[in-house]
Design a protein around this motif. Structure first.
Motif, PDB file in Angstrom:
ATOM      1  N   LYS A   1       8.342   6.463  10.561  1.00  0.00           N
ATOM      2  CA  LYS A   1       7.351   6.709   9.507  1.00  0.00           C
ATOM      3  C   LYS A   1       8.031   6.727   8.143  1.00  0.00           C
ATOM      4  N   TYR A   2       7.372   6.118   7.157  1.00  0.00           N
ATOM      5  CA  TYR A   2       7.902   6.148   5.791  1.00  0.00           C
ATOM      6  C   TYR A   2       7.664   7.533   5.206  1.00  0.00           C
ATOM      7  N   ILE A   3       8.755   8.142   4.746  1.00  0.00           N
ATOM      8  CA  ILE A   3       8.669   9.510   4.221  1.00  0.00           C
ATOM      9  C   ILE A   3       9.117   9.615   2.766  1.00  0.00           C
ATOM     10  N   GLY A   4       9.626   8.526   2.204  1.00  0.00           N
ATOM     11  CA  GLY A   4      10.112   8.614   0.834  1.00  0.00           C
ATOM     12  C   GLY A   4      10.407   7.258   0.234  1.00  0.00           C
ATOM     13  N   GLN A   5      10.705   7.277  -1.046  1.00  0.00           N
ATOM     14  CA  GLN A   5      10.971   6.045  -1.790  1.00  0.00           C
ATOM     15  C   GLN A   5      11.962   6.332  -2.910  1.00  0.00           C
ATOM     16  N   LEU A   6      12.851   5.377  -3.155  1.00  0.00           N
ATOM     17  CA  LEU A   6      13.783   5.419  -4.277  1.00  0.00           C
ATOM     18  C   LEU A   6      13.632   4.155  -5.111  1.00  0.00           C
TER      19      LEU A   6
ATOM     20  N   ASP B   1       0.825  -1.213   0.000  1.00  0.00           N
ATOM     21  CA  ASP B   1       0.000   0.000   0.000  1.00  0.00           C
ATOM     22  C   ASP B   1       0.860   1.264   0.000  1.00  0.00           C
ATOM     23  N   THR B   2       1.966   1.226   0.710  1.00  0.00           N
ATOM     24  CA  THR B   2       2.851   2.390   0.785  1.00  0.00           C
ATOM     25  C   THR B   2       3.465   2.686  -0.573  1.00  0.00           C
ATOM     26  N   VAL B   3       4.050   1.670  -1.231  1.00  0.00           N
ATOM     27  CA  VAL B   3       4.739   1.931  -2.503  1.00  0.00           C
ATOM     28  C   VAL B   3       3.752   2.313  -3.601  1.00  0.00           C
ATOM     29  N   VAL B   4       2.581   1.689  -3.618  1.00  0.00           N
ATOM     30  CA  VAL B   4       1.571   2.058  -4.623  1.00  0.00           C
ATOM     31  C   VAL B   4       1.111   3.496  -4.377  1.00  0.00           C
ATOM     32  N   GLY B   5       0.858   3.840  -3.127  1.00  0.00           N
ATOM     33  CA  GLY B   5       0.430   5.203  -2.807  1.00  0.00           C
ATOM     34  C   GLY B   5       1.477   6.239  -3.156  1.00  0.00           C
ATOM     35  N   PHE B   6       2.734   5.953  -2.827  1.00  0.00           N
ATOM     36  CA  PHE B   6       3.810   6.891  -3.145  1.00  0.00           C
ATOM     37  C   PHE B   6       3.960   7.049  -4.658  1.00  0.00           C
TER      38      PHE B   6
ATOM     39  N   TYR C   1      12.289   9.238  -7.501  1.00  0.00           N
ATOM     40  CA  TYR C   1      12.668   9.959  -6.283  1.00  0.00           C
ATOM     41  C   TYR C   1      11.329  10.397  -5.707  1.00  0.00           C
ATOM     42  N   PHE C   2      11.048  10.078  -4.457  1.00  0.00           N
ATOM     43  CA  PHE C   2       9.772  10.484  -3.891  1.00  0.00           C
ATOM     44  C   PHE C   2       9.929  10.858  -2.429  1.00  0.00           C
ATOM     45  N   LEU C   3       9.329  11.968  -2.066  1.00  0.00           N
ATOM     46  CA  LEU C   3       9.183  12.358  -0.670  1.00  0.00           C
ATOM     47  C   LEU C   3       7.721  12.712  -0.430  1.00  0.00           C
ATOM     48  N   THR C   4       7.226  12.395   0.762  1.00  0.00           N
ATOM     49  CA  THR C   4       5.859  12.763   1.111  1.00  0.00           C
ATOM     50  C   THR C   4       5.753  14.291   1.106  1.00  0.00           C
TER      51      THR C   4
END
Length: 154
Positions: free
Chosen positions: A62-67, A13-18, A85-88
């Motif tokens: 808390k998850y705040i980003g994704q690479l 859910d986190t990676v799909v949402g990001f 590159y992703f940040l909330t």
């Protein structure tokens, strides 16, 4: 900030949402995202190839980003490629992108590539400014002008 390897079962859910939010920020909607299962299948395949390249950034629990980082061929050479590159939203503009960028550069260095690329929406002025300030240059438009390719060096 710590980096945690993406586990599709745990982080679905986190990676799909990001990823969807990244489309919204870049293009104003999520139309280009496609099907979730296709994305997750692609992600699963790429994680097997580059496990250290697919991570979530975590701060204060808390998850705040994704690479999403890979190595691919471009014009006959192996280059690093930033797929995401992703940040909330609440973490943007606070210097956290520099930490993601350092992780990416170290990943590429560890994989013995000296050049890395990414694509960015021409309307994503904040991202373009960040990439330029990080030493990246524009290569030019691609996909009928829908994106700009940028490159940097290690």
């Amino acid at each position: 900030m710590i980096f945690e390897a993406i586990d599709i079962n745990k982080h679905r859910d986190t990676v799909v949402g990001f990823r969807k939010d990244s489309f919204y920020v870049s293009f104003g909607d999520t139309m280009g995202f496609g099907e979730e299962e296709e994305y997750l299948s692609w992600l699963d395949e790429k994680i097997r190839d580059f496990p250290e390249g697919f991570v979530l950034a975590k701060e204060d629990g808390k998850y705040i980003g994704q690479l999403e980082l890979t190595i691919r061929e471009y014009e006959g050479n192996n280059i690093g490629y930033v797929n995401l590159y992703f940040l909330t939203p609440e973490m943007r503009g606070k210097g956290k992108g520099k930490v993601l960028h350092q992780y990416a550069k170290q990943f590429f260095k560890n994989n013995e590539v000296r050049e890395y690329h990414l694509r960015v929406s021409p309307s994503n002025n904040h991202a373009i400014k960040f990439y330029r300030s990080s030493g990246m240059d524009e290569v030019g438009p691609e996909v009928d002008g829908k994106v700009i390719r940028m490159k940097g060096y290690i």
